[in-house]
Structure formats: C-alpha cells, structure tokens
Design a protein around this motif. Sequence first.
Motif, PDB file in Angstrom:
ATOM      1  N   UNK A   7      -1.379   4.093   2.500  1.00 29.02           N
ATOM      2  CA  UNK A   7      -1.181   4.038   1.049  1.00 29.02           C
ATOM      3  C   UNK A   7      -1.842   2.818   0.412  1.00 29.02           C
ATOM      4  N   UNK A   8      -2.565   2.029   1.192  1.00 24.41           N
ATOM      5  CA  UNK A   8      -3.263   0.873   0.624  1.00 24.41           C
ATOM      6  C   UNK A   8      -4.560   1.328  -0.044  1.00 24.41           C
ATOM      7  N   UNK A   9      -5.210   0.406  -0.701  1.00 25.42           N
ATOM      8  CA  UNK A   9      -6.496   0.718  -1.320  1.00 25.42           C
ATOM      9  C   UNK A   9      -7.508   1.063  -0.229  1.00 25.42           C
ATOM     10  N   UNK A  10      -8.218   2.186  -0.340  1.00 32.93           N
ATOM     11  CA  UNK A  10      -9.171   2.576   0.715  1.00 32.93           C
ATOM     12  C   UNK A  10     -10.197   1.485   0.974  1.00 32.93           C
ATOM     13  N   UNK A  11     -10.199   0.993   2.191  1.00 32.92           N
ATOM     14  CA  UNK A  11     -11.089  -0.085   2.588  1.00 32.92           C
ATOM     15  C   UNK A  11     -10.992  -0.247   4.102  1.00 32.92           C
ATOM     16  N   UNK A  12     -11.429  -1.389   4.599  1.00 33.74           N
ATOM     17  CA  UNK A  12     -11.297  -1.726   6.014  1.00 33.74           C
ATOM     18  C   UNK A  12     -10.288  -2.854   6.149  1.00 33.74           C
ATOM     19  N   UNK A  13      -9.362  -2.739   7.112  1.00 37.15           N
ATOM     20  CA  UNK A  13      -8.305  -3.726   7.296  1.00 37.15           C
ATOM     21  C   UNK A  13      -8.252  -4.164   8.760  1.00 37.15           C
ATOM     22  N   UNK A  14      -7.753  -5.376   8.953  1.00 34.37           N
ATOM     23  CA  UNK A  14      -7.666  -5.934  10.310  1.00 34.37           C
ATOM     24  C   UNK A  14      -6.376  -5.502  10.992  1.00 34.37           C
ATOM     25  N   UNK A  15      -6.499  -5.156  12.255  1.00 32.74           N
ATOM     26  CA  UNK A  15      -5.347  -4.958  13.137  1.00 32.74           C
ATOM     27  C   UNK A  15      -5.289  -6.183  14.046  1.00 32.74           C
ATOM     28  N   UNK A  16      -4.177  -6.894  14.025  1.00 38.52           N
ATOM     29  CA  UNK A  16      -4.061  -8.152  14.759  1.00 38.52           C
ATOM     30  C   UNK A  16      -3.194  -7.981  16.010  1.00 38.52           C
ATOM     31  N   UNK A  17      -3.596  -8.649  17.081  1.00 37.58           N
ATOM     32  CA  UNK A  17      -2.781  -8.787  18.297  1.00 37.58           C
ATOM     33  C   UNK A  17      -2.827 -10.271  18.650  1.00 37.58           C
ATOM     34  N   UNK A  18      -1.835 -11.018  18.171  1.00 40.23           N
ATOM     35  CA  UNK A  18      -1.842 -12.479  18.247  1.00 40.23           C
ATOM     36  C   UNK A  18      -0.909 -12.931  19.374  1.00 40.23           C
ATOM     37  N   UNK A  19      -1.426 -13.782  20.248  1.00 42.96           N
ATOM     38  CA  UNK A  19      -0.613 -14.292  21.345  1.00 42.96           C
ATOM     39  C   UNK A  19       0.427 -15.286  20.865  1.00 42.96           C
ATOM     40  N   UNK A  76      -6.841   8.614   6.685  1.00 51.10           N
ATOM     41  CA  UNK A  76      -7.170   9.194   5.381  1.00 51.10           C
ATOM     42  C   UNK A  76      -6.089   8.819   4.387  1.00 51.10           C
ATOM     43  N   UNK A  77      -6.492   8.430   3.216  1.00 50.69           N
ATOM     44  CA  UNK A  77      -5.544   7.949   2.210  1.00 50.69           C
ATOM     45  C   UNK A  77      -4.459   8.994   1.941  1.00 50.69           C
ATOM     46  N   UNK A 117     -11.306   6.517   5.526  1.00 45.93           N
ATOM     47  CA  UNK A 117     -12.518   7.343   5.534  1.00 45.93           C
ATOM     48  C   UNK A 117     -13.283   7.254   4.218  1.00 45.93           C
ATOM     49  N   UNK A 118     -12.579   7.045   3.126  1.00 47.17           N
ATOM     50  CA  UNK A 118     -13.242   7.002   1.827  1.00 47.17           C
ATOM     51  C   UNK A 118     -13.449   5.571   1.333  1.00 47.17           C
ATOM     52  N   UNK A 119     -13.170   4.577   2.168  1.00 48.66           N
ATOM     53  CA  UNK A 119     -13.279   3.190   1.748  1.00 48.66           C
ATOM     54  C   UNK A 119     -14.560   2.544   2.233  1.00 48.66           C
ATOM     55  N   UNK A 120     -14.675   1.271   1.970  1.00 45.66           N
ATOM     56  CA  UNK A 120     -15.840   0.503   2.379  1.00 45.66           C
ATOM     57  C   UNK A 120     -15.862   0.361   3.890  1.00 45.66           C
ATOM     58  N   UNK A 121     -17.057   0.476   4.461  1.00 50.38           N
ATOM     59  CA  UNK A 121     -17.212   0.355   5.908  1.00 50.38           C
ATOM     60  C   UNK A 121     -17.679  -1.042   6.313  1.00 50.38           C
TER      61      UNK A 121
END
Length: 557
Positions: free
Chosen positions: A332-344, A271-272, A361-365
Amino acid sequence: MAVSRIAKIFILFQAYNSLSSCFECSKEFVETHDCLRSCEYPAQPRVCEYVFSAKWFYSMSSYCFDCPVRLDDCYLEECVALDGSARPVVVTNSTIPGPSIQVCEGDTVRVKLVNNLQNHGALTIHWYGMYQEGTNWMDGASMITQCPVVSSSSFTYEFKADPAGTHWWHAHSGYQRDDGMYGSLIVRQAREVEHNGYAYDFDLPEHVMMLADWKSRPALSTFLMTESPTRYVISEEQTFSILVNGRASEVEFFDEDGNAFFTPLSTFEVEEGMTYRFRVISAIFALCNLQVSIESHPLTIIAVDGSEVRPKEVDSFVIAPGERYDFLLKATAKPSSYCIYAIGTSSTECVDDGAAILQYKTGSYATPKCQPGPPVPESLTDTPIFSIIEAHAIANQPTSQPTNQPTNQPTSQPANQPTNQPTSQPANQPTNQPTNQPANQPTSQPTNQPTNQPTSQPANQPTNQPTSQPANQPTNQPTNQPANQPTSQPTNQPTNQPTSQPANQPTNQPTSQPANQPTNQPTNQPANQPTSQPTNQPTNQPTSQPANQPTITRSGS
C-alpha cells in the motif's frame, strides 16, 4: 455478458503475465514442478521426485563473464555471483541456495542425492522441521540416523511432507552447509484449512527469503583461522556479508573508466494494493540474530517455525539461526523501490548486515541505497548468547567458592556472623544471643576445642564465604568500617565486643585474634560438650544493655 467475459479474459492474461515474470526473476532457485500447485481440498497427495547433485564449484568464475559490469551476466546459468567474492563453494544443481522443494501437506517427497564432490567427501541432507514419523532413518543426521553418502554414489530420501509450514534442508556433514549447500522446503496447505488462509492474495514460490552468513574464504579455513590465528593473513583481504537468496553487494568492481560496480541484490516484486505472504528462513551458520524489516511497510506475523500464530503487526522481528517466520505484507506504499533490511544485533556474532529490494511493478526501478541499515534498538540486543556447553558448566560449577570449603552455609553470611542474624545487624551486636556466637555452637565452650571442624579450615574463615567478601566483614557494612568493630561503643564494652580479646575468647572472634585460633570449634573438642558457661560469658543476653551499651547502633546513622 460479453463485457464480463472480456474482463475475465483480461484478468487471466494479467495473472499469467504476472506469474511468468515472477518465475523468470526467480528461476535461479525456484524450478517448475508438478508438485508446485495450489493445494487441493480435500487433499490429493502426490509423489514428488527430485534429483540433487552436489559438487564443488567456484563463485565468480568464467561463467559470470563481465558480471557485475554487465548486470545481465550475473544471472547467467551456472554463474554463482554471491557477494562478488571468488572462492570454492558447494553447489546443489549449480546454484546457491539449492533447489526449493515446494509441495502440499501429505505429499511424498523423494529426493535422489548424488555425491559428486571432487574431494571425495561424504555428505547427508537434514530435512529441518519434518516430523519423520516412521522414517527416522531419513532424517539425515550423519553417523546418527544414517551412514553418510560416500563420494561417487547416491542415496534416495523418501518421507512424508508433514507438518505444513516453512521449513528448509541443508547438508549435515562437516562445513558443507556453510559452504553453500542449503535450500528451502515449503509445505503448503489448502486455504480452507489455514487459519489465515484468506488473509492474503498471493503465496508465491519466489517470495521465500533465505538468509545466510558468507565469508570470502571456505568455512573450514575460516574456522581454523579462528581457532589458531595466523599473523600472515591480512583480515582486510576478507569479506563478510549476509546473503539474501544467495546475493549481496560487498566486493567493488571497476570498469576501464574507473566506474564502480557491485553484484546485484535479490529483488522481490509486488503489485500495488495486493497482500502477499512472505516466508523468511535463517540459514545462518554463526551465532547471529538478524532484525528483519522492510522500509515503509509494517509486517503482520502469521506463523513461526512452521506453526500458525495469532496475527501480530510489527515494524520488525528478530530471527535466530534455524528459525522461520511467515509474515503478510500489504503493498500500500507509493509504488517505488524499497529496502529490505537484515541487520545483525550487537549482542551476537553477526559479521555484517544484509539487504534486498522490494520492487513495485509500476514504480521506479532505480536501485535504492540500503547500506548502512537502520540501527537495532537496544531492547533487542540485551540478551547474551551462551553455548549449551558454557551454560552447563555455569550451572554445575559454584562461583567464587573456596575449594576446601564445606557446604550448607548461607553464602551471604559474613565472617563471624551468627546464623539467622539479620543482615542489617551491626557487627558484634547481640540480639538474644552473643553476636560472635556461631550457629549450633555450645555457648560456653572454650575456643580451643571446637567439634566437627575440617582441619583444613583457615583461621577465622567462614563456610561457603565468597572470596570477594573481606574477612569478618558484615553485610551492609560501609567499606571504611573495620570488620567486627563496634560502632560508637564505649571502651568498657562487655565480652564479645572489643577487638582486643584474649586468646580464650569464644569462636568467630575478629581478625585481631591470634592466627592459630580455630574458627567454629577446633577439631579436638569432644562430642557432647557441656553447656555450662564461664561466669564471664553472657548467654542469651537480654536486649536491655548495660547503661553504657548502645542498642543496635547503626553505623553511619
């Protein structure tokens, strides 16, 4: 006063809805339990009981119906979707990862393990990170601290939840862990005793992130194919992926109209304006280090391997197999969807990259495109990984050492070079000593009578000489410089200079010496050889050279 009461009720209602939605989105591996609570201060330990049933199952089975064409079907009970590959798996209570144990420090954990494996295999569970003081027989190391639990039987583990921190459990027999039998073990403390207890707003049970490498074939099959490769298996038919909480998008599916679909990624809701504690566990089986980062969000590391550390803000961190990291994330970022990366990282055996979704929760899905991930900096990939067996072999085996060579000789000493000679000394250049005179050599001994020389010593072969060093080649000598060749010296050079020496020349003579000439004294030399020198042999020759003798003439100068 009425307004204040209404505001409090509204806040409690919002918190209840938030907790309910979080439990709903993570119900696949976080179960409600009496011990999943806010830890009390002073501590009030409880007995926390669980039942783990292990069995062989199949991923992407008929329980998944139309997954992933119908995305909701991928979340059905007993649907093990993983990365979309269909293969035999080991599930614990029908899930991968297995149930998450989340207790408070000092609680007693009691787990009844029921072995329902259909292949009659035995198994144990190792509780990674637990001290097991006074209960070492509960550690779960098969055939070391306990006998394995045989098929169609059960065993009850009981131990104290100590120490606090982020830990995990996994099967400790055969390849069962790599086939899916693992889960998280979280031991919380009261915030009053945590160093960083008030640095975050939420430490939610569904914000545990388990990373695992996954293959579309069973682990034993993959291992055997690696040990004895077969030409009848097409490598392109296999998939490799990094699972985040048992999910990845690797296999492509199509509907009747030819539209492509993939199995869903794991999602973590925030949540933002709030600060959350995340716990990351590497259940990787191979030698694979992963760089973890979250798009547009810095991370503050507060604990490593269950122990609190001084907070450190980073853009990413690298986690190795078995390690655990706790970090704080400020939404604190703009409410949206962001990537979580696990890079080898490239210096390890990572077969693929992993990804998950951070969802406001209040951002784009809308699902972001998280593949391919960002490149890993070279500074994180320059450390090679060795097995402990390889490291032991390297530490105990001399490199480039002749097998019949005596020891205690400096390895950097060039052939026919006297001991304690500066490496910049030109070949055959005397400095208060004939340059071709070896250390501890009686200065006047005939060359055909050395002492204490191994009979198997090759002619003109120095002790402990690296095999890559040319015979009679001094250190810092240009490659086009002949061995033991004086630099810019006149032809009337005194003894120990020219390469055309007679056979009775002292030891450590250049390679033009006869092949049967021994080096560093022949074996038939009697002990205590007198030091009387032949009249034509200089001993401790002063640095002032004859008029035609250059002093320390450097090659190439």
